[in-house]
Design an enzyme around this catalytic site. Structure first.
Site, mmCIF file in Angstrom:
data_model
loop_
_atom_site.group_PDB
_atom_site.id
_atom_site.type_symbol
_atom_site.label_atom_id
_atom_site.label_comp_id
_atom_site.label_asym_id
_atom_site.label_seq_id
_atom_site.Cartn_x
_atom_site.Cartn_y
_atom_site.Cartn_z
ATOM 1 N N PHE A 171 21.003 25.227 55.561
ATOM 2 C CA PHE A 171 21.578 26.463 55.038
ATOM 3 C C PHE A 171 22.159 27.238 56.218
ATOM 4 O O PHE A 171 21.432 27.929 56.931
ATOM 5 C CB PHE A 171 20.475 27.248 54.333
ATOM 6 C CG PHE A 171 20.904 28.422 53.501
ATOM 7 C CD1 PHE A 171 21.386 28.240 52.220
ATOM 8 C CD2 PHE A 171 20.772 29.713 53.990
ATOM 9 C CE1 PHE A 171 21.736 29.330 51.430
ATOM 10 C CE2 PHE A 171 21.119 30.804 53.215
ATOM 11 C CZ PHE A 171 21.606 30.622 51.933
ATOM 12 N N LEU B 77 23.821 29.998 57.504
ATOM 13 C CA LEU B 77 24.230 31.394 57.320
ATOM 14 C C LEU B 77 24.141 32.184 58.619
ATOM 15 O O LEU B 77 25.108 32.813 59.040
ATOM 16 C CB LEU B 77 23.352 32.044 56.240
ATOM 17 C CG LEU B 77 23.601 33.526 55.963
ATOM 18 C CD1 LEU B 77 25.002 33.739 55.384
ATOM 19 C CD2 LEU B 77 22.546 34.083 54.994
ATOM 20 N N PRO C 282 24.913 33.657 65.932
ATOM 21 C CA PRO C 282 24.381 34.303 67.136
ATOM 22 C C PRO C 282 24.478 35.827 67.100
ATOM 23 O O PRO C 282 23.607 36.516 67.634
ATOM 24 C CB PRO C 282 25.257 33.711 68.256
ATOM 25 C CG PRO C 282 25.645 32.366 67.752
ATOM 26 C CD PRO C 282 25.830 32.541 66.281
ATOM 27 N N SER D 64 20.322 39.736 60.320
ATOM 28 C CA SER D 64 20.124 40.596 59.159
ATOM 29 C C SER D 64 21.450 41.073 58.570
ATOM 30 O O SER D 64 21.567 41.283 57.362
ATOM 31 C CB SER D 64 19.268 41.811 59.545
ATOM 32 O OG SER D 64 17.988 41.404 59.976
ATOM 33 N N THR E 267 17.384 25.622 60.077
ATOM 34 C CA THR E 267 16.336 24.662 59.743
ATOM 35 C C THR E 267 16.948 23.387 59.176
ATOM 36 O O THR E 267 17.868 23.440 58.365
ATOM 37 C CB THR E 267 15.374 25.276 58.715
ATOM 38 O OG1 THR E 267 14.777 26.450 59.278
ATOM 39 C CG2 THR E 267 14.271 24.290 58.340
ATOM 40 N N GLY F 21 -13.177 32.521 68.588
ATOM 41 C CA GLY F 21 -13.384 32.899 69.984
ATOM 42 C C GLY F 21 -12.486 32.107 70.909
ATOM 43 O O GLY F 21 -11.338 31.807 70.578
ATOM 44 N N GLU G 284 14.684 34.631 56.681
ATOM 45 C CA GLU G 284 14.959 34.943 55.272
ATOM 46 C C GLU G 284 14.711 36.420 54.968
ATOM 47 O O GLU G 284 14.242 36.781 53.886
ATOM 48 C CB GLU G 284 14.177 34.010 54.336
ATOM 49 C CG GLU G 284 14.578 32.556 54.543
ATOM 50 C CD GLU G 284 14.176 31.626 53.429
ATOM 51 O OE1 GLU G 284 14.095 32.081 52.277
ATOM 52 O OE2 GLU G 284 13.963 30.432 53.718
ATOM 53 N N THR H 201 13.839 39.939 57.600
ATOM 54 C CA THR H 201 12.695 40.448 58.352
ATOM 55 C C THR H 201 11.843 41.380 57.491
ATOM 56 O O THR H 201 12.276 41.841 56.426
ATOM 57 C CB THR H 201 13.161 41.229 59.591
ATOM 58 O OG1 THR H 201 13.890 42.400 59.149
ATOM 59 C CG2 THR H 201 14.065 40.380 60.487
#
Length: 382
Positions: A123, A125, A128, A132, A158, A338, A362, A364
């Site tokens: 995908f 979209l 750089p 958003s 991805t 721990g 996808e 923030t």
């Protein structure tokens, strides 16, 4: 109100859980260290119908409703959210967009192969300079006769180096969202370059790539949906994608809770298991409550999808709460473990690194709050 699952959904969840325990959990640390999931996992998921869930059977899919899809996302997220990403992008963002917006020819060309695990999708979209602010993307597609010529760069994609088809969003017209068009671009097209991004904090097993489009030529038959509808296609995919990320985050948080609970019962300090100490119980209780609450938000959003009701705000609520809860659950699990939680012999350190990115992609957490605030007030923050 019925908060239960059907018999078929319960059976599917049990199948997915058993498969993840056998095929994913034992290898998650190894894949994280190698920075690559075993590619054979794709075919194994396809055999069970995971890559065709929600796609019509006549198009090669296995059918099923959206709630069942979220059950799968939770189990994959519990095992290794890098594997969850392979499915949620190929199936949730790309294949379902083709089913919703594609021509019959596009559906027949791509969907059977994607459902069979022969083709993965990505995908494309994010750029750089635009994350958003996706409406202001700069990748361009210029008309040349019956073709389009695409030029630009995409980042953090991805499946970018594994995919056989890339759903690319490019500017074909005026500034803003109405000037964006979607294209199905074969990744073997001339001028389509990709480079895998290594050294990530988390999701190290996932193939995340930078994509360069250097005069990539595709015919108009590769355009997905009407010209100028690309932003609408992207946002409709991401609304459902946020539910998938939220469900995967529920699985991640649940995995942290299960690991922390098992360790707390075994680890002894001052003569008794640390599970017997109230402050440890407090951390376990917080993890359990937030994980369960996040799941209910996911199920509510998925139910709205299945009933054909508006779900965008509920998707944002689920995504915001579940991803932030996963980060907290992982952090608390490390505290229970721990010093041992700080080394990758145990799963909770990886979970912390993987959970952190879910609050970023996808949309923030801050974008989700803006969307929720706009829905509450009716006033846009953009």
């Amino acid at each position: 109100m019925d908060l239960g699952l059907t018999q078929e959904q319960e059976q599917f969840r049990a199948l997915a859980r058993e498969w993840v325990d056998r095929e994913v959990v034992p290898h998650a640390t190894e894949w994280d260290r190698a920075e690559q999931v075993d590619p054979k996992i794709v075919g194994k998921m396809a055999e069970l119908g995971f890559l065709g869930l929600g796609i019509a059977e006549e198009l090669g899919g296995s059918g099923g409703d959206f709630l069942t899809y979220t059950l799968m996302m939770e189990e994959l997220g519990r095992g290794d959210t890098s594997v969850r990403g392979i499915v949620s992008v190929t199936l949730g963002l790309v294949a379902k967009s083709i089913q919703a917006w594609g021509s019959p020819a596009q559906q027949q060309r791509w969907l059977p192969g994607m459902c069979a695990g022969e083709i993965l999708g990505c995908f494309a979209l994010t750029e750089p300079g635009t994350g958003s602010d996706a409406a202001n993307l700069t990748t361009r597609a210029v008309r040349d006769g019956d073709d389009w010529v695409l030029t630009g760069e995409k980042i953090f994609i991805t499946n970018g180096t594994w995919a056989g088809v890339s759903l690319v969003f490019a500017r074909t017209g005026q500034p803003g969202p109405k000037g964006i068009t979607a294209f199905l671009v074969p990744t073997d097209a001339a001028g389509f370059g990709r480079r895998e991004i290594k050294g990530k904090l988390g999701l190290r097993g996932q193939a995340t790539a930078e994509i360069v489009l250097d005069g990539v030529r595709v015919s108009d038959a590769h355009r997905l949906g009407p010209e100028g509808s690309g932003f609408k296609i992207a946002m409709s995919a991401l609304d459902k994608g946020r539910i998938a990320v939220a469900s995967g985050s529920v699985g991640l948080a649940r995995g942290c809770l299960e690991a922390a609970l098992a360790y707390a019962k075994e680890r002894t300090q001052f003569g008794k298991p640390i599970a017997g100490y109230q402050l440890v119980q407090e951390m376990l209780a917080d993890m359990a409550v937030e994980t369960d609450a996040a799941r209910l938000l996911v199920w509510r959003a998925a139910d709205l999808v299945d009933r054909g009701r508006p779900f965008g705000t509920e998707a944002s609520m689920a995504k915001l709460f579940a991803t932030e809860s996963a980060v907290k659950a992982a952090n608390q699990a490390i505290q229970v473990f721990g010093g041992y939680g700080y080394v990758d012999e145990f799963p909770v350190g990886k979970a912390m690194r993987d959970a952190r990115v879910t609050t970023l992609y996808e949309g923030t957490s801050q974008i989700q709050k803006l969307l929720i605030g706009r829905a509450l007030t009716g006033i846009s923050a953009f």
